[in-house]
Design an enzyme around this catalytic site. Structure first.
Site: not given
Length: 373
Positions: A14, A102
């Site tokens: 990613d 997050e």
């Protein structure tokens, strides 16, 4: 050409602005590229990274970094922004788009787990409606402590992208002795320095597939899907049935569905209060039943629990936020017809608006603001 199918236990990466524009790492089969953050930031390397990933034959998806915390309204706006940019930047239609949940950079994980989950599910619904496949990214700790995994899996199946590292530093292969065991994991981010590069390493636990015919499917399913997800209802109605059959549905006079009330079909999209379910038939009035296969049934928890979170839609002109839960309360500020507001419970028929005004609780009359299910 980019791959449309990646077998499970393949490796991938990613990427964000911190990584190179060229996506060429050892043994990888897929790449997930950051496209946006919040509703203003766009990864300046996203277009090049997506193009490079596709040119290297990788299954190419995307993610957005959440700033929405536990706000359903913000989550929907951020997801819409991410979808628009993913399309314009070349993420293949029918591929994967993740909500990266997050802590930091404007996002807080420290609200109630169910409220965090409400927001994540709202974002995932926008992603799914757009024709992408929704994922949610978080650390193992956040999944276990700050989100309700069972609710997410119930709605979207195997869709978790979980981060958990054996060590911080170089890892070339995933060591499943350190897999963060939990249900619903589609992708495990196992390394923050894959093969020693400045890039995260991932392994998929399920086959990843780009639905190349997804666009056609959405054309036929969109009406039914939107009916099931977006009815509105008064605060005191416990459940509603929405006619979903494109041709409409008959009303029967008994739960055995042996006799029609009339030969006139009730139209697709019509909304009915539910009084019970018997033998697979949905009761919508005295001696009135729908075949349960012809309707979607949506429950309204706020009708039973006066502290539940919900989204309410303003359905009457000249509606105002009120300074108290009573008929003669003072008007604080106007609420626009058709707008949506987050609420956190109610006092009788008065809904408690989640966002405080000058540090004080404000309310809206329940018959002016219907619950969006």
């Amino acid at each position: 050409m980019p791959s449309l199918n990646v077998q499970k236990k393949s490796y991938g990466v990613d990427l964000a602005n911190w990584q190179d524009s060229t996506v060429n790492y050892p043994n990888i089969k897929f790449a997930l590229v950051k496209v946006t953050e919040g509703t203003n930031y766009v990864n300046p390397k996203a277009a090049a990274q997506i193009k490079s990933a596709k040119n290297h034959g990788l299954l190419t998806g995307a993610y957005f970094y959440a700033n929405h915390s536990d706000s359903v309204t913000k989550a929907k706006a951020e997801a819409r922004f991410a979808v628009a940019k993913a399309k314009s930047l070349g993420v293949p239609f029918g591929s994967y788009l993740a909500d990266d949940f997050e802590n930091g950079d404007g996002n807080s994980i420290y609200g109630y787990a169910n409220l965090n989950t409400d927001a994540v599910l709202a974002a995932m619904a926008v992603i799914k409606e757009s024709g992408y496949k929704p994922l949610v990214y978080a650390s193992a700790s956040v999944f276990r402590n700050n989100l309700n995994i069972s609710r997410i899996i119930k709605n979207y199946g195997t869709c978790l992208w979980v981060a958990s590292y054996k060590v911080s530093g170089r890892q070339d292969y995933a060591d499943f002795n350190y897999f963060p065991s939990m249900d619903g994991v589609a992708i495990w981010q196992f390394a923050n320095a894959y093969h020693g590069y400045n890039v995260d390493g991932n392994i998929n636990l399920i086959d990843l597939k780009i639905s190349s015919n997804n666009h056609q499917a959405k054309k036929t399913e969109k009406a039914t899907e939107s009916l099931s997800q977006h009815p509105v209802v008064r605060w005191d109605i416990g459940a509603v049935a929405v006619v979903s059959n494109s041709n409409g549905a008959y009303v029967y006079t008994d739960s055995s569905l042996t006799k029609r009330e009339s030969d006139k079909l009730k139209p697709q999209g019509s909304l009915w209060q539910v009084f019970g379910i018997k033998d697979g038939a949905v009761q919508v009035g005295k001696g009135q039943y729908f075949d349960g296969r012809a309707v979607y049934v949506k429950a309204n928890p706020i009708a039973y629990n006066d502290s539940k979170h919900a989204v309410a839609k303003i359905i009457a002109d000249h509606t105002h936020a009120l300074d108290a839960p009573k008929a003669d309360a003072g008007k604080v500020y106007p609420l626009k017809l058709g707008s949506k507001i987050e609420i956190q419970g109610r006092v009788g028929r008065f809904l408690k608006i989640k966002e405080l005004h000058n540090g004080k609780q404000v309310y809206v009359t329940g018959n002016h603001a219907y619950i969006v299910l």
